[in-house]
Design an enzyme around this catalytic site. Structure first.
Site, PDB file in Angstrom:
ATOM      1  N   LYS A   1       0.853  -1.195   0.000  1.00 29.82           N
ATOM      2  CA  LYS A   1       0.000   0.000   0.000  1.00 29.82           C
ATOM      3  C   LYS A   1       0.886   1.240   0.000  1.00 29.82           C
ATOM      4  O   LYS A   1       2.057   1.208   0.372  1.00 29.82           O
ATOM      5  CB  LYS A   1      -0.943   0.025   1.210  1.00 29.82           C
ATOM      6  CG  LYS A   1      -0.260   0.040   2.589  1.00 29.82           C
ATOM      7  CD  LYS A   1       0.219   1.391   3.092  1.00 29.82           C
ATOM      8  CE  LYS A   1       0.833   1.302   4.487  1.00 29.82           C
ATOM      9  NZ  LYS A   1       1.621   2.514   4.845  1.00 29.82           N
TER      10      LYS A   1
ATOM     11  N   ASP B   1      -2.855  -1.127  10.493  1.00 28.95           N
ATOM     12  CA  ASP B   1      -3.074  -1.141   9.043  1.00 28.95           C
ATOM     13  C   ASP B   1      -3.797  -2.392   8.548  1.00 28.95           C
ATOM     14  O   ASP B   1      -4.252  -2.420   7.405  1.00 28.95           O
ATOM     15  CB  ASP B   1      -1.730  -1.058   8.296  1.00 28.95           C
ATOM     16  CG  ASP B   1      -1.090   0.323   8.367  1.00 28.95           C
ATOM     17  OD1 ASP B   1      -1.765   1.249   8.848  1.00 28.95           O
ATOM     18  OD2 ASP B   1       0.071   0.454   7.956  1.00 28.95           O
TER      19      ASP B   1
END
Length: 290
Positions: free
Chosen positions: A13, A141
């Site tokens: 990401k 996350d």
């Protein structure tokens, strides 16, 4: 239980922007950040077992298996399932391509992939929301990767809202240093007073990362990579680093700049995607076993 071996991606990401809006009484920081996935993934080969054993076939140097997020995620899932799943196990082999300690979310993504894949293979039928709640106990996350859509995140990163940023091409460069998160968030000069703004407002202004100045000041290698990339394209830190990314409209223009990179810059080119490759693979897998 579906007993065949299957391959599951764990995508990287980027934090397209990251603003720190304050420090909480518990010492954590309130953030506003925009997550987007990259079409660049670790791969996990998973074979379910019926004897309860959870084996990581590719140990990571310096990380005992029982402390590895992959095994922790598998145990966490099984511990939160009914007793009839106690015999469920798996052999897991990790092919690692996402740089460790780079701010690309590799460890969190691996954990999320294990939750999604084993929930599917063991036919446990937990919802993604339930898996995301479990994932949050492994790392802030993890829920982003479990939910599988580009997200505007607030709080400590746990309040997620779907977002649709442009899907650009990125040159992602690792400067060759690992930055421990506390080295950034513990710096007394870190910018912690960005105003709270709406996503619409933040999408209209140039993106920035409040951690970047601290990373550039404390880590000369980060400063060098950003300075080099800024000659060619808008570039900034992802997360707390150490990776830096530059954005391009085409793959060829990103590859052209990568070809000019000095030897000490290790990088790759990948497309930003708003739907996680993991979720696309899960959909295909479920269709294939119907």
């Amino acid at each position: 239980m579906i007993s065949t071996t299957s391959i599951w991606p764990a995508p990287a990401k980027l934090n397209l922007f990251l603003y720190i809006t304050g420090r909480r009484p518990d010492g954590y920081h309130n953030l506003q950040t925009l997550f987007q996935f990259l079409d660049y993934s670790d791969q996990l080969a998973i074979t379910p077992r019926k004897d309860g054993q959870l084996n990581l076939l590719t140990p990571i140097d310096g990380v005992p298996n029982d402390q590895n997020l992959i095994i922790r995620a598998a145990k966490l899932l099984r511990d939160n399932l009914p007793e009839r799943f106690a015999h469920c196990g798996a052999d897991i082999a990790l092919e690692k391509v996402i740089p460790m300690g780079g701010g690309l979310g590799g460890g969190s993504s691996d954990a999320a992939t294990v939750l999604i894949a084993l929930n599917t293979l063991w036919q446990a039928n937990l919802s993604d929301n339930e898996l995301a709640k479990l994932g949050l106990t492994l790392g802030a996350d993890v829920p982003v990767f479990v939910n599988g859509f580009a997200s505007f995140a607030e709080g400590v990163g746990e309040l997620l809202h779907p977002a649709h940023p442009e899907e650009k091409w990125y040159l992602v460069a690792h400067p060759g240093v690992n930055i421990p998160t506390p080295a950034i968030f513990g710096d007394p000069e870190l910018k912690r007073d960005s105003p709270v703004r709406s996503l619409q407002e933040l999408l209209r202004i140039p993106y920035a990362n409040d951690c970047e100045l601290t990373a550039r000041k404390r880590f000369r290698e980060v400063e060098q990579v950003i300075s080099w990339l800024l000659q060619y394209a808008p570039s900034r830190l992802t997360g707390t680093g150490a990776c830096v990314f530059a954005e391009f409209d085409t793959k060829s223009s990103a590859l052209q700049v990568l070809s000019k990179a000095p030897e000490w810059i290790k990088g790759f080119v990948a497309r930003g995607v708003n739907t996680s490759p993991l979720h696309l693979v899960r959909s295909e897998f479920i269709e294939s076993v119907k």
